[in-house]
Motif scaffolding. Structure first.
Motif, PDB file in Angstrom:
ATOM      1  N   TRP A 118       0.810  -1.214   0.000  1.00 60.28           N
ATOM      2  CA  TRP A 118       0.000   0.000   0.000  1.00 60.28           C
ATOM      3  C   TRP A 118       0.844   1.266   0.000  1.00 60.28           C
ATOM      4  O   TRP A 118       0.472   2.269  -0.606  1.00 60.28           O
ATOM      5  N   LYS A 155      -6.819   5.630   3.280  1.00 59.11           N
ATOM      6  CA  LYS A 155      -7.361   4.275   3.370  1.00 59.11           C
ATOM      7  C   LYS A 155      -7.578   3.885   4.829  1.00 59.11           C
ATOM      8  O   LYS A 155      -8.593   3.263   5.177  1.00 59.11           O
ATOM      9  N   HIS A 196      -8.730   4.265  -2.918  1.00 59.21           N
ATOM     10  CA  HIS A 196      -7.471   5.018  -2.956  1.00 59.21           C
ATOM     11  C   HIS A 196      -6.354   4.283  -3.701  1.00 59.21           C
ATOM     12  O   HIS A 196      -5.194   4.657  -3.601  1.00 59.21           O
TER      13      HIS A 196
END
Length: 524
Positions: A366, A437, A446
């Motif tokens: 991420w 997020k 996102h």
């Protein structure tokens, strides 16, 4: 080394690192001074598309005075679009381009409304054909029958997981070959040139497979073709629509590249077609790559091997041009701000230790995803996005009448630098989307590949870039490999190289060099 391509009596100079070419040659200045104003005058007087009711940004909408707006847009598209956005946010305005008016749609409501309009009202393919000149560089057939789009959406996206190990293998091999190991020494790398080569290799591992994806002559042809098409887009934009079919005949290089590529691809195409004829369409060991999927489609259309080659080159143009620019932007940010590397490396090494180098592991990174999305937001790919052409007249919800034939766009950077859309939009914040997020726990909102009226790098809606899933995984694989295996820095530490803005594109600094130093093998 620079090169010069002569288009009959018109000469466009460029360097291999500058696909946009140069608009500063005397012949082009003379052309702009005399021919474009006349073309705009005729267009304004006789075009059925009357847009005088829409506010103009830059000079005037009067026939000859509008040329001043063309000049301003060519010199400073980013500034012109930003000024119009600031004045008319939530509404529409228009800017003068060389061969048409661009009606610029702004604000979340109208951008979302535009992308929701049905295809019989507005057409992305027609707009792209006009603004990107692909109807002239690739032929009208690509507009009438864009069969490559479902191939990308279905076959390429579907096969990302099984393809990923090959892509990683090519990425690691390419970096190791093009950025050699030198112990603890720093190696100076011409960034865009090397990255273009790595993207070409990784993409063609999925497009045509081994051994062709490592054939230097084939890769050079694909990269040269990408540069030639980008240059042609700039050149053709200088001509009114009625003259473009004549102007494209002055461009000899594209057909030359097709014939060069035929020499490399024809034996593979003939072999695969022979296997299909002898063994049936589903023979054992039938390849699952872009070349095979295109061959299968071309066979149903009774087209030639040259059609396969042209489509492979189109795939290369889309992949090499956008992905190499996108990666180079992100590389510049990483090299300018070494403090970003530690949190990225921590995440990447933890995920790879658990899942290996797989598509699944890319989906768990991420921080890396946020870093690349932020780089795309901050830098941009094109000045405008969400391109549509009005196929019939209609009225937007704010009351603006849009005549048939109008080209509509939304301004990418102005949208991305709007403080109503982003907190501190002028600040490069690599982990902004990780925090967002964590706040709303959205699984997809996102992500790098997710579009919205506030994030239009890939377009928005059903016509958003179909190859963005492939591109995102390729870019994440490349950046993860760099972060784990190298330290990077710039020649001038902390000084981010300036992007190059033109009326038709945004590109990373073509001359900047990045220093690489191989990290200890135990970290790989």
């Amino acid at each position: 080394m620079s090169s010069q391509v002569k288009l009959d009596n018109i000469s466009l100079s460029h360097s291999p690192a500058d696909p946009a070419g140069s608009a500063g040659t005397p012949s082009l200045i003379a052309y702009l001074a005399y021919v474009v104003p006349v073309a705009l005058l005729l267009y304004s007087l006789f075009s059925p598309t009357n847009l005088r009711h829409i506010p103009t940004e830059g000079a005037s909408s009067l026939p000859l005075l509008s040329y001043i707006g063309v000049r301003d847009y060519l010199r400073d598209a980013k500034g012109v679009l930003q000024r119009g956005y600031t004045k008319h946010k939530g509404k529409v305005f228009k800017v003068a381009f060389t061969d048409r008016w661009l009606v610029v749609v702004t604000g979340k409501k109208l951008v979302d409304e535009l992308q929701r309009l049905p295809d019989d009202a507005v057409s992305f393919v027609e707009a792209a054909g006009d603004l990107s000149a692909i109807r002239y560089t690739f032929g009208e057939r690509i507009i009438q029958d864009p069969y490559h789009v479902p191939i990308i959406r279905t076959h390429l996206t579907k096969h990302l997981a099984p393809m990923f190990s090959d892509i990683y293998d090519e990425v690691s091999a390419a970096f190791d070959e093009l950025i050699p190991r030198t112990g603890d020494e720093w190696v100076s790398v011409h960034a865009i040139k090397v990255i273009r080569s790595i993207v070409a290799r990784a993409s063609n591992r999925a497009f045509v497979g081994l051994p062709l994806c490592r054939n230097t002559a084939f890769l050079d042809t694909a990269i040269d073709f990408t540069v030639d098409v980008a240059k042609a887009r700039v050149f053709l934009a200088l001509f009114p629509e009625v003259l473009k079919p004549l102007a494209v005949k002055m461009i000899k290089s594209i057909d030359t590249r097709v014939q060069e590529c035929m020499q490399h691809l024809r034996p593979f195409i003939d072999e695969r077609m022979r296997f299909a004829e002898e063994l049936g369409d589903d023979w054992s060991d039938k390849p699952s790559d872009m070349l095979q999927w295109i061959i299968d489609e071309v066979k149903t259309r009774d087209s030639s091997a040259e059609e396969v080659v042209r489509m492979i080159l189109l795939m290369n143009f889309a992949a090499i041009f956008t992905s190499s620019n996108s990666f180079t932007y992100a590389l510049y940010h990483l090299a300018a701000s070494p403090e970003f590397a530690a949190p990225l490396r921590e995440e990447i090494e933890a995920v790879v230790a658990e899942d290996g180098w797989t598509k699944i592991s890319m989906g768990k990174m991420w921080r890396l995803d946020s870093f690349l999305r932020e780089s795309q937001r901050y830098n941009g790919i094109n000045p405008v996005s969400v391109m549509r052409k009005a196929m019939k007249s209609f009225t937007l919800s704010d009351g603006t009448y849009i005549p048939k034939g109008t080209t509509l766009v939304t301004p990418a950077l102005a949208t991305h630098f709007d403080s109503d859309n982003y907190v501190n939009p002028t600040v490069f914040d690599p982990f902004r989307y990780v925090r967002e997020k964590e706040q709303d726990m959205s699984a997809v909102k996102h992500q790098f590949v997710t579009t919205s009226p506030e994030y239009v790098s890939f377009g928005h809606g059903k016509h958003a870039c179909p190859g963005r899933f492939f591109a995102a995984n390729e870019l994440k694989c490349m950046m993860a490999y760099v972060v784990v295996n190298y330290d990077v820095k710039l020649e001038k530490e902390g000084v981010l190289p300036k992007n190059v803005h033109t009326a038709t594109s945004i590109a990373p600094n073509p001359e900047a060099r990045v220093f690489f130093r191989r990290r200890k093998p135990s970290a790989a």
